[in-house]
Design a protein around this motif. Structure first.
Motif, PDB file in Angstrom:
ATOM      1  N   ASP A  84       0.875  -1.081  -0.223  1.00 15.04           N
ATOM      2  CA  ASP A  84      -0.062  -0.162  -0.096  1.00 15.04           C
ATOM      3  C   ASP A  84       1.137   0.930  -0.122  1.00 15.04           C
ATOM      4  O   ASP A  84       1.320   1.686   1.159  1.00 15.04           O
ATOM      5  N   PRO A  85       0.806   1.947  -0.832  1.00 11.02           N
ATOM      6  CA  PRO A  85       1.595   3.506  -1.235  1.00 11.02           C
ATOM      7  C   PRO A  85       0.390   4.531  -0.554  1.00 11.02           C
ATOM      8  O   PRO A  85       1.521   5.071  -0.769  1.00 11.02           O
ATOM      9  N   THR A  86      -0.355   4.144   0.041  1.00  9.31           N
ATOM     10  CA  THR A  86      -1.186   5.522   0.393  1.00  9.31           C
ATOM     11  C   THR A  86      -0.706   6.502   1.084  1.00  9.31           C
ATOM     12  O   THR A  86      -0.987   7.421   0.997  1.00  9.31           O
ATOM     13  N   TRP A  87      -0.161   5.936   2.114  1.00 14.35           N
ATOM     14  CA  TRP A  87       0.599   6.165   3.685  1.00 14.35           C
ATOM     15  C   TRP A  87       1.458   7.342   2.899  1.00 14.35           C
ATOM     16  O   TRP A  87       1.364   8.972   3.729  1.00 14.35           O
ATOM     17  N   ALA A  88       2.081   7.061   2.595  1.00 18.40           N
ATOM     18  CA  ALA A  88       3.566   7.727   2.283  1.00 18.40           C
ATOM     19  C   ALA A  88       3.145   8.806   1.475  1.00 18.40           C
ATOM     20  O   ALA A  88       3.802  10.111   1.695  1.00 18.40           O
ATOM     21  N   ILE A  89       2.540   8.692   0.624  1.00 17.20           N
ATOM     22  CA  ILE A  89       2.516   9.602  -0.506  1.00 17.20           C
ATOM     23  C   ILE A  89       1.252  10.226   0.245  1.00 17.20           C
ATOM     24  O   ILE A  89       1.537  11.813   0.168  1.00 17.20           O
ATOM     25  N   GLU A  90       0.487  10.708   1.190  1.00 15.49           N
ATOM     26  CA  GLU A  90      -0.597  11.448   1.896  1.00 15.49           C
ATOM     27  C   GLU A  90       0.255  11.675   2.904  1.00 15.49           C
ATOM     28  O   GLU A  90       0.245  13.358   3.166  1.00 15.49           O
ATOM     29  N   TYR A  91       1.595  11.265   3.320  1.00 12.49           N
ATOM     30  CA  TYR A  91       1.838  12.006   4.389  1.00 12.49           C
ATOM     31  C   TYR A  91       3.054  13.696   3.731  1.00 12.49           C
ATOM     32  O   TYR A  91       2.775  14.771   4.301  1.00 12.49           O
ATOM     33  N   ASP A  92       3.027  13.037   2.692  1.00 17.61           N
ATOM     34  CA  ASP A  92       3.863  13.392   1.371  1.00 17.61           C
ATOM     35  C   ASP A  92       3.485  14.634   1.021  1.00 17.61           C
ATOM     36  O   ASP A  92       3.238  16.354   1.388  1.00 17.61           O
ATOM     37  N   HIS A  93       1.875  14.591   0.835  1.00 19.15           N
ATOM     38  CA  HIS A  93       1.105  15.715   0.837  1.00 19.15           C
ATOM     39  C   HIS A  93       0.368  16.730   1.476  1.00 19.15           C
ATOM     40  O   HIS A  93       0.072  17.767   1.225  1.00 19.15           O
ATOM     41  N   PHE A  94       0.553  15.703   2.652  1.00 15.04           N
ATOM     42  CA  PHE A  94      -0.297  16.549   3.852  1.00 15.04           C
ATOM     43  C   PHE A  94       1.548  17.806   4.181  1.00 15.04           C
ATOM     44  O   PHE A  94       0.661  19.014   4.734  1.00 15.04           O
ATOM     45  N   LYS A  95       2.436  16.724   4.620  1.00 18.26           N
ATOM     46  CA  LYS A  95       3.231  18.235   4.141  1.00 18.26           C
ATOM     47  C   LYS A  95       3.800  19.671   3.355  1.00 18.26           C
ATOM     48  O   LYS A  95       3.736  20.000   3.338  1.00 18.26           O
TER      49      LYS A  95
END
Length: 303
Positions: free
Chosen positions: A264-275
């Protein structure tokens, strides 16, 4: 960026792992491993933002505290208020202090949902006639054994909020009211299976279940020029996206299919999006207001 993780349940532990060295502290009144019991105990100069992974009932007070002090927040879905005005006031508070308030719907970063969005935006499917979604897992017993999950409307705000956000992501704020097609309590006090649909210019049907013993997701979108179909999410993989091109006047359509087998790649991508959002502060609370307005329609119709 220094973040604290508030709530060390399943989601909180995932967020903590993704934050890695940027995690400056943990907060949880019931976890002995947490460094702090309540967020007010964390020195304000120790962190820039928070990842809020708590039960629904305590999210808003925590977010108001963070926004008041200009601290950015990623909060797990769903973000629901007693009424829509409560969410609007939170939005105003965040904007007044320049803090980001971002509600996490990680499936927006699912590779095939992103590709489906691109396909829709390209016009390849022509006018969209209808869509349907199914999201099922086997967590009925987990919910029943939880001290806070098996209450209220159960699977509807839990998984239904995901499906409503997918509708919003793919099609924008669909018009018309939401209607319940069926609601069931097979094993739980709260609903563990729920079906609803949009009654408007774009018919959309949604089903969610805690009784799908093999975790399952699918999405079907039908348009004038073709259709698109997703089966499974990466976290449950393999995930397949099939895009079909209509043959006139009828016949077997041409199709292109792609399959992903990956973690699942979504957690890391979303965290980068948040930052990235924190560099130019904004909120997505307008999404929460739309989602809650649809949930309110459904819940108001239930006995």
């Amino acid at each position: 960026m220094r973040v604290i993780v508030v709530g060390l349940g399943i989601q909180g532990k995932k967020r903590l792992a993704i934050a890695g060295a940027e995690a400056a502290g943990t907060v949880d009144p019931a976890q002995s491993l947490a460094q702090y019991k309540v967020i007010e105990d964390v020195p304000l100069d120790h962190y820039d933002g928070a990842l809020v992974c708590t039960p629904d009932a305590v999210k808003l007070p925590i977010l108001r505290y963070l926004m008041k002090h200009g601290k950015h927040a990623l909060v797990e879905k769903p973000l629901l208020g007693e009424n829509l005005d409560e969410l609007a006031r939170l939005d105003e508070l965040a904007k007044s202090t320049g803090a980001v308030c971002y509600t996490a719907y990680n499936h927006r970063f699912e590779p095939h949902l992103v590709k489906l969005k691109e396909t829709l935006d390209s016009g390849r499917l022509g006018k969209i006639y209808s869509a349907r979604f199914f999201y099922g897992n086997g967590t009925a017993r987990d919910a029943r054994n939880s001290p806070w999950r098996d209450q209220g409307f159960g699977v509807l705000p839990d998984l239904g909020s995901h499906l409503l956000d997918m509708v919003l992501f793919l099609f924008g704020p669909v018009d018309g009211c939401c209607r319940t097609w069926r609601s069931d309590r097979f094993e739980n006090r709260a609903y563990d299976r729920y079906l609803f649909g949009f009654h408007g210019s774009l018919p959309v049907d949604c089903e969610m279940s805690m009784l799908s013993w093999r975790n399952t997701f699918y999405a079907d979108v039908f348009g004038e020029l073709g259709s698109a179909h997703i089966y499974c999410l990466c976290k449950w993989g393999p995930s397949t996206l099939t895009v079909r091109t209509r043959v006139f006047p009828s016949g077997r359509p041409d199709e292109q299919a792609s399959t992903l087998v990956c973690a699942d790649p979504t957690w890391a991508i979303e965290y980068d999006h948040f930052k990235r959002l924190c560099q130019s502060p904004t909120t997505n609370i307008s999404n929460d207001i739309w989602i809650q307005s649809k949930l309110d329609q459904l819940m108001a119709a239930q006995p």
